[in-house]
Design a protein around this motif. Sequence first.
Motif, PDB file in Angstrom:
ATOM      1  N   SER A  31       0.726  -1.106  -0.091  1.00 23.72           N
ATOM      2  CA  SER A  31      -0.214  -0.407   0.067  1.00 23.72           C
ATOM      3  C   SER A  31       0.173   1.686  -0.172  1.00 23.72           C
ATOM      4  N   ARG A  32       2.227   1.661  -0.146  1.00 22.12           N
ATOM      5  CA  ARG A  32       2.882   2.178  -0.160  1.00 22.12           C
ATOM      6  C   ARG A  32       3.080   2.963  -0.758  1.00 22.12           C
ATOM      7  N   HIS A  33       2.660   2.963  -2.202  1.00 21.20           N
ATOM      8  CA  HIS A  33       2.415   3.509  -3.197  1.00 21.20           C
ATOM      9  C   HIS A  33       0.720   4.380  -3.301  1.00 21.20           C
ATOM     10  N   LEU A  34      -0.410   3.744  -2.497  1.00 25.26           N
ATOM     11  CA  LEU A  34      -1.467   3.974  -1.853  1.00 25.26           C
ATOM     12  C   LEU A  34      -1.393   5.533  -1.583  1.00 25.26           C
ATOM     13  N   ARG A  35      -0.458   5.799   0.132  1.00 26.18           N
ATOM     14  CA  ARG A  35      -0.242   5.883   1.178  1.00 26.18           C
ATOM     15  C   ARG A  35      -0.074   7.344   0.903  1.00 26.18           C
ATOM     16  N   THR A  36      -0.275   7.808  -0.125  1.00 28.87           N
ATOM     17  CA  THR A  36       0.737   9.269  -0.119  1.00 28.87           C
ATOM     18  C   THR A  36       0.090  10.475   0.369  1.00 28.87           C
ATOM     19  N   SER A  37       0.651  11.688   0.246  1.00 35.00           N
ATOM     20  CA  SER A  37       0.302  12.591   1.080  1.00 35.00           C
ATOM     21  C   SER A  37      -0.590  13.694  -0.229  1.00 35.00           C
ATOM     22  N   SER A  38      -0.186  13.060  -1.775  1.00 35.22           N
ATOM     23  CA  SER A  38      -0.528  14.054  -3.046  1.00 35.22           C
ATOM     24  C   SER A  38      -2.369  12.733  -3.126  1.00 35.22           C
ATOM     25  N   SER A  39      -2.501  11.210  -2.375  1.00 33.85           N
ATOM     26  CA  SER A  39      -3.415  11.196  -2.470  1.00 33.85           C
ATOM     27  C   SER A  39      -4.014  10.868  -2.141  1.00 33.85           C
ATOM     28  N   ALA A  40      -3.783  11.646  -0.400  1.00 31.05           N
ATOM     29  CA  ALA A  40      -4.348  11.798   0.410  1.00 31.05           C
ATOM     30  C   ALA A  40      -5.739  13.087   0.616  1.00 31.05           C
ATOM     31  N   TRP A  41      -4.221  14.057   0.192  1.00 31.48           N
ATOM     32  CA  TRP A  41      -4.923  15.934  -1.039  1.00 31.48           C
ATOM     33  C   TRP A  41      -5.732  15.687  -1.377  1.00 31.48           C
ATOM     34  N   LYS A  42      -5.759  14.377  -2.928  1.00 32.99           N
ATOM     35  CA  LYS A  42      -6.548  14.891  -3.684  1.00 32.99           C
ATOM     36  C   LYS A  42      -7.943  14.016  -3.383  1.00 32.99           C
ATOM     37  N   ALA A  43      -7.877  13.024  -2.310  1.00 32.14           N
ATOM     38  CA  ALA A  43      -9.431  12.290  -1.952  1.00 32.14           C
ATOM     39  C   ALA A  43      -9.523  13.581  -1.099  1.00 32.14           C
ATOM     40  N   ALA A  44      -9.349  14.318  -0.024  1.00 31.47           N
ATOM     41  CA  ALA A  44      -9.851  15.754   0.755  1.00 31.47           C
ATOM     42  C   ALA A  44     -10.615  16.389   0.016  1.00 31.47           C
ATOM     43  N   ALA A  45      -9.699  16.671  -1.528  1.00 32.20           N
ATOM     44  CA  ALA A  45     -10.616  17.988  -2.127  1.00 32.20           C
ATOM     45  C   ALA A  45     -11.988  17.387  -2.974  1.00 32.20           C
ATOM     46  N   LEU A  46     -11.993  15.633  -3.616  1.00 31.34           N
ATOM     47  CA  LEU A  46     -12.907  15.158  -3.848  1.00 31.34           C
ATOM     48  C   LEU A  46     -14.220  15.219  -2.821  1.00 31.34           C
ATOM     49  N   VAL A  47     -14.316  14.892  -1.535  1.00 29.47           N
ATOM     50  CA  VAL A  47     -15.020  14.885  -0.625  1.00 29.47           C
ATOM     51  C   VAL A  47     -15.469  16.174  -0.641  1.00 29.47           C
TER      52      VAL A  47
END
Length: 284
Positions: A118-134
């Motif tokens: 899951s290292r490639h999924l658990r990144t700050s970039s992915s987290a910020w994109k997910a938050a923006a989508l929410v």
Amino acid sequence: MGENITETKMNTVYALAFGSIMALGLPLNAVSLWIFLRCHSLRSPTAIFMVNLAISDLLLVISLPMRVYFYATGTWPLSRMACIWITMLFRNNIRSSSIFITFISVDRLLAVVYPLRSRHLRTSSSAWKAAALVWLIVSVVNIPESVDFKRFLNNLTESSCFEFSQPHRSPIAFFQPVLVFTLLAVNIVCTALVSWTIHRHLSESARIINKVNVMLIFVMNLMMFTVFFLPLSLFIFFKEWKSAISPLVCLASVNCCLDPLLYYFSFDGFWKKKEDVDISLARE
């Protein structure tokens, strides 16, 4: 006469309750947000989701003064559009908080059960994109809700706010209960998988405190759903709960005071300095 006295007493209780929630929630979440932004580099997905959770709680808190005023005086001094948007802030808190709490659970699941894959999924970039989508989804849902709500308020003869039942069971009205039920199921699955993984490897690790902290996150997340989010979300399915809408809203609002406990006691790096967190992240 007796009913008016009882109603006045209940409104006083609601005013005191919302005032207490505001008095606790504002400093707790403001301090939490300040610590995250001041002391952390926000490279951890969990930290990013907790920052957005704190923002969601602060948006709820800033809507509470008007609820206190309404229940204390029994009058609504602002426009009906203001009533709509303050109500939307409360609904957005339930939805965004439930989503961010679920993101935290999924992130912890990936870290514990699938740490390497899951290292490639658990990144700050992915987290910020997910938050923006929410935030985008939550805001878009507000559009049809606001139209529906405005139509209902325009049919009222008196100037009021908050003290009303669900206008009608439009399709958009089922968004929140479906969302909460779905996310609750995700949290239950995450809790079960992480608990099974931790118990399976319990004897192989000396970091028992970290394991307790991980499970504490999941227990608190499930409590948030079952105690605060679920009862209010079920309201639409039970007409006999009409008189309970204000207590349920008050109960759901308490979540903004308890979310900081998730930061203080469950986030492993909350009290560390930014440099310490960066080192620990580099070792993961």
